[in-house]
Design a protein around this motif. Structure first.
Motif, PDB file in Angstrom:
ATOM      1  N   LEU A  54      47.562  36.525  50.013  1.00 55.14           N
ATOM      2  CA  LEU A  54      46.917  35.209  50.047  1.00 55.14           C
ATOM      3  C   LEU A  54      47.005  34.550  48.683  1.00 55.14           C
ATOM      4  CD1 LEU A  54      43.613  36.061  51.981  1.00 55.14           C
ATOM      5  CD2 LEU A  54      45.723  35.107  52.927  1.00 55.14           C
ATOM      6  N   ASP A  55      47.160  33.227  48.655  1.00 49.63           N
ATOM      7  CA  ASP A  55      47.129  32.494  47.398  1.00 49.63           C
ATOM      8  C   ASP A  55      45.677  32.320  46.955  1.00 49.63           C
ATOM      9  OD1 ASP A  55      46.068  29.688  48.292  1.00 49.63           O
ATOM     10  OD2 ASP A  55      47.624  30.192  49.747  1.00 49.63           O
ATOM     11  N   PRO A  56      45.458  32.001  45.677  1.00 48.00           N
ATOM     12  CA  PRO A  56      44.075  31.903  45.169  1.00 48.00           C
ATOM     13  C   PRO A  56      43.205  30.920  45.941  1.00 48.00           C
ATOM     14  CG  PRO A  56      45.632  31.955  43.348  1.00 48.00           C
ATOM     15  CD  PRO A  56      46.452  31.851  44.596  1.00 48.00           C
ATOM     16  N   GLY A  57      43.780  29.816  46.396  1.00 47.76           N
ATOM     17  CA  GLY A  57      42.999  28.850  47.159  1.00 47.76           C
ATOM     18  C   GLY A  57      42.499  29.423  48.472  1.00 47.76           C
ATOM     19  N   THR A  58      43.353  30.193  49.145  1.00 49.68           N
ATOM     20  CA  THR A  58      42.947  30.800  50.411  1.00 49.68           C
ATOM     21  C   THR A  58      41.923  31.907  50.180  1.00 49.68           C
ATOM     22  OG1 THR A  58      45.143  30.315  51.304  1.00 49.68           O
ATOM     23  CG2 THR A  58      43.786  31.866  52.540  1.00 49.68           C
ATOM     24  N   ALA A  85      35.798  43.094  62.581  1.00 43.95           N
ATOM     25  CA  ALA A  85      36.608  41.878  62.588  1.00 43.95           C
ATOM     26  C   ALA A  85      36.879  41.329  61.193  1.00 43.95           C
ATOM     27  CB  ALA A  85      35.915  40.797  63.418  1.00 43.95           C
ATOM     28  N   LEU A  86      36.082  41.701  60.214  1.00 38.86           N
ATOM     29  CA  LEU A  86      36.208  41.104  58.881  1.00 38.86           C
ATOM     30  C   LEU A  86      37.599  41.282  58.271  1.00 38.86           C
ATOM     31  CD1 LEU A  86      34.827  39.550  56.637  1.00 38.86           C
ATOM     32  CD2 LEU A  86      33.909  41.709  55.771  1.00 38.86           C
ATOM     33  N   PRO A  87      38.200  42.481  58.317  1.00 39.26           N
ATOM     34  CA  PRO A  87      39.567  42.593  57.770  1.00 39.26           C
ATOM     35  C   PRO A  87      40.570  41.695  58.496  1.00 39.26           C
ATOM     36  CG  PRO A  87      38.589  44.769  58.082  1.00 39.26           C
ATOM     37  CD  PRO A  87      37.693  43.790  58.767  1.00 39.26           C
ATOM     38  N   ALA A  88      40.362  41.480  59.794  1.00 37.50           N
ATOM     39  CA  ALA A  88      41.278  40.633  60.555  1.00 37.50           C
ATOM     40  C   ALA A  88      41.149  39.170  60.152  1.00 37.50           C
ATOM     41  CB  ALA A  88      41.026  40.788  62.056  1.00 37.50           C
ATOM     42  N   VAL A  89      39.954  38.735  59.770  1.00 35.53           N
ATOM     43  CA  VAL A  89      39.783  37.363  59.289  1.00 35.53           C
ATOM     44  C   VAL A  89      40.722  37.122  58.107  1.00 35.53           C
ATOM     45  CG1 VAL A  89      38.185  35.729  58.222  1.00 35.53           C
ATOM     46  CG2 VAL A  89      37.392  37.215  60.072  1.00 35.53           C
ATOM     47  N   VAL A  90      40.799  38.108  57.226  1.00 34.40           N
ATOM     48  CA  VAL A  90      41.628  37.978  56.028  1.00 34.40           C
ATOM     49  C   VAL A  90      43.111  37.972  56.381  1.00 34.40           C
ATOM     50  CG1 VAL A  90      42.275  39.091  53.865  1.00 34.40           C
ATOM     51  CG2 VAL A  90      39.871  39.010  54.550  1.00 34.40           C
ATOM     52  N   THR A  91      43.564  38.946  57.149  1.00 33.73           N
ATOM     53  CA  THR A  91      45.003  39.045  57.422  1.00 33.73           C
ATOM     54  C   THR A  91      45.486  37.943  58.365  1.00 33.73           C
ATOM     55  OG1 THR A  91      44.621  40.616  59.243  1.00 33.73           O
ATOM     56  CG2 THR A  91      45.009  41.531  57.035  1.00 33.73           C
ATOM     57  N   LEU A  92      44.601  37.424  59.210  1.00 31.31           N
ATOM     58  CA  LEU A  92      44.994  36.309  60.071  1.00 31.31           C
ATOM     59  C   LEU A  92      45.106  34.996  59.297  1.00 31.31           C
ATOM     60  CD1 LEU A  92      42.907  37.069  63.289  1.00 31.31           C
ATOM     61  CD2 LEU A  92      45.398  37.193  63.029  1.00 31.31           C
ATOM     62  N   ALA A  93      44.588  34.980  58.057  1.00 30.11           N
ATOM     63  CA  ALA A  93      44.729  33.803  57.200  1.00 30.11           C
ATOM     64  C   ALA A  93      46.042  33.836  56.421  1.00 30.11           C
ATOM     65  CB  ALA A  93      43.555  33.711  56.234  1.00 30.11           C
ATOM     66  N   GLN A  94      46.803  34.929  56.538  1.00 33.91           N
ATOM     67  CA  GLN A  94      48.091  35.032  55.865  1.00 33.91           C
ATOM     68  C   GLN A  94      49.147  34.180  56.570  1.00 33.91           C
ATOM     69  OE1 GLN A  94      47.643  39.721  54.429  1.00 33.91           O
ATOM     70  NE2 GLN A  94      49.212  39.135  55.890  1.00 33.91           N
ATOM     71  N   THR A  95      50.286  34.021  55.914  1.00 28.52           N
ATOM     72  CA  THR A  95      51.435  33.342  56.514  1.00 28.52           C
ATOM     73  C   THR A  95      52.624  34.305  56.514  1.00 28.52           C
ATOM     74  OG1 THR A  95      50.664  31.216  55.648  1.00 28.52           O
ATOM     75  CG2 THR A  95      52.943  31.333  56.399  1.00 28.52           C
ATOM     76  N   PRO A  96      53.047  34.796  57.701  1.00 28.49           N
ATOM     77  CA  PRO A  96      52.460  34.525  59.024  1.00 28.49           C
ATOM     78  C   PRO A  96      51.199  35.362  59.243  1.00 28.49           C
ATOM     79  CG  PRO A  96      54.275  36.077  59.238  1.00 28.49           C
ATOM     80  CD  PRO A  96      54.228  35.680  57.785  1.00 28.49           C
ATOM     81  N   PRO A  97      50.335  34.931  60.164  1.00 30.92           N
ATOM     82  CA  PRO A  97      49.118  35.699  60.459  1.00 30.92           C
ATOM     83  C   PRO A  97      49.452  37.020  61.151  1.00 30.92           C
ATOM     84  CG  PRO A  97      49.337  33.835  61.946  1.00 30.92           C
ATOM     85  CD  PRO A  97      50.410  33.676  60.929  1.00 30.92           C
ATOM     86  N   VAL A  98      48.778  38.082  60.723  1.00 32.76           N
ATOM     87  CA  VAL A  98      48.983  39.406  61.322  1.00 32.76           C
ATOM     88  C   VAL A  98      47.631  40.088  61.472  1.00 32.76           C
ATOM     89  CG1 VAL A  98      51.320  39.716  60.396  1.00 32.76           C
ATOM     90  CG2 VAL A  98      49.332  40.461  59.060  1.00 32.76           C
ATOM     91  N   LEU A  99      47.583  41.092  62.331  1.00 32.83           N
ATOM     92  CA  LEU A  99      46.392  41.923  62.442  1.00 32.83           C
ATOM     93  C   LEU A  99      46.488  43.075  61.458  1.00 32.83           C
ATOM     94  CD1 LEU A  99      45.881  42.085  66.317  1.00 32.83           C
ATOM     95  CD2 LEU A  99      44.403  40.938  64.645  1.00 32.83           C
ATOM     96  N   PRO A 100      45.375  43.535  60.915  1.00 25.64           N
ATOM     97  CA  PRO A 100      45.407  44.667  59.988  1.00 25.64           C
ATOM     98  C   PRO A 100      45.667  45.967  60.736  1.00 25.64           C
ATOM     99  CG  PRO A 100      43.142  44.025  60.419  1.00 25.64           C
ATOM    100  CD  PRO A 100      44.015  43.013  61.115  1.00 25.64           C
TER     101      PRO A 100
END
Length: 268
Positions: A31-35, A139-154
């Motif tokens: 993730l970039d710093p803004g995200t 669900a908390l780890p998934a919130v983070v990885t789904l915010a990636q590009t592309p979104p993925v599940l942990p």
């Protein structure tokens, strides 16, 4: 004075602890710093919503048993003030969550914040009181990885460990309040099992969570992973033998050790 009381009514300790966990998870992701900042703010506002709604839902019970440690029940802050703060936090949470993308937003708002609200509004008094914690923390780890590009599940091990840590946190968090809760008719699973059995369950769940973090991923765990497992074992003993809020702090310590280990692994 009122500002301090308002923050304490949000259960500031657990709120900040969960936010720090989200921050560490975000640092370990792509993730970039803004995200990363968006993740932190979304989780923080979500935890404020859960904390304030908890005190509002418990107000009658807290007054009944004379909870002087609860600012709302003690009259240190008004109900209207808490309601306004809750509304502002909820609106900000929705905006910030969807700023992470619709997948991450839904994951945060439904199982995450929704799980906490389901607990506050009724599940806390049933044998399923542990379930919202399992769902939200898982669900908390998934919130983070789904915010990636592309979104993925942990990885499954990360989500499973989060769920187990959530269950453990639930058990140790309610232990100091068992007597007050019983006096007002709250009978979640820890209340039904009793204090001693709940301590045993919490310790077992936390140890299992630690083992899942260390042993779940493919490959041979490194020396740091084994050290982390030893540290979590010590903290599990503290959770078993401690009193007051000490078991909860030990559970948070286990979560932070494991998340810190995942952060280091993600940056390797």
């Amino acid at each position: 004075m009122h500002g301090t009381a308002l923050l304490r009514a949000a259960h500031l300790g657990p709120t900040l602890a969960v936010t720090v966990v989200a921050w560490l998870l975000a640092l370990s992701a792509d993730l970039d710093p803004g995200t990363v900042a968006l993740v932190v703010l979304a989780v923080l506002t979500g935890q404020l919503v859960i904390g304030w709604s908890n005190d509002l839902a418990d107000l009658r019970r807290d007054v009944q048993v004379g909870r002087a440690d609860k600012p709302l029940a003690a009259g240190e802050v008004g109900q209207r003030t808490v309601l306004v703060a809750l509304g502002v936090a909820a609106a900000a949470c929705v905006v910030l969550s969807f700023a992470l993308g619709w997948r991450a937003g839904l994951c945060h708002l439904l199982p995450g914040v929704g799980g906490g609200l389901a607990y506050n509004l009724g599940l806390k008094s049933t044998r399923w009181s542990w379930l919202p914690y399992a769902v939200a923390f898982g669900a908390l780890p998934a919130v983070v990885t789904l915010a990636q590009t592309p979104p993925v599940l942990p990885p499954w091990s990360v989500m499973a460990a989060g769920a187990l840590l959530g269950v453990g946190a639930h058990f140790v968090n309610v232990l100091p309040d068992l007597a007050d809760d019983a006096a007002t008719g709250v009978r979640g699973l820890p209340h039904r099992l009793g204090a001693r059995a709940s301590q045993l369950v919490a310790t077992g769940v936390l140890v299992l969570a630690s083992a899942t973090v260390v042993l779940g991923p493919a490959g041979t765990p490194g020396s740091l992973a084994w050290v982390a497992l030893g540290v979590t074992g010590v903290l599990a003993v503290v959770a078993l033998l401690g009193s007051g809020k000490t078991p909860f702090r030990a559970a948070v310590g286990i979560a932070l050790v494991n998340v810190a280990l995942l952060t280091l692994a993600g940056n390797a």
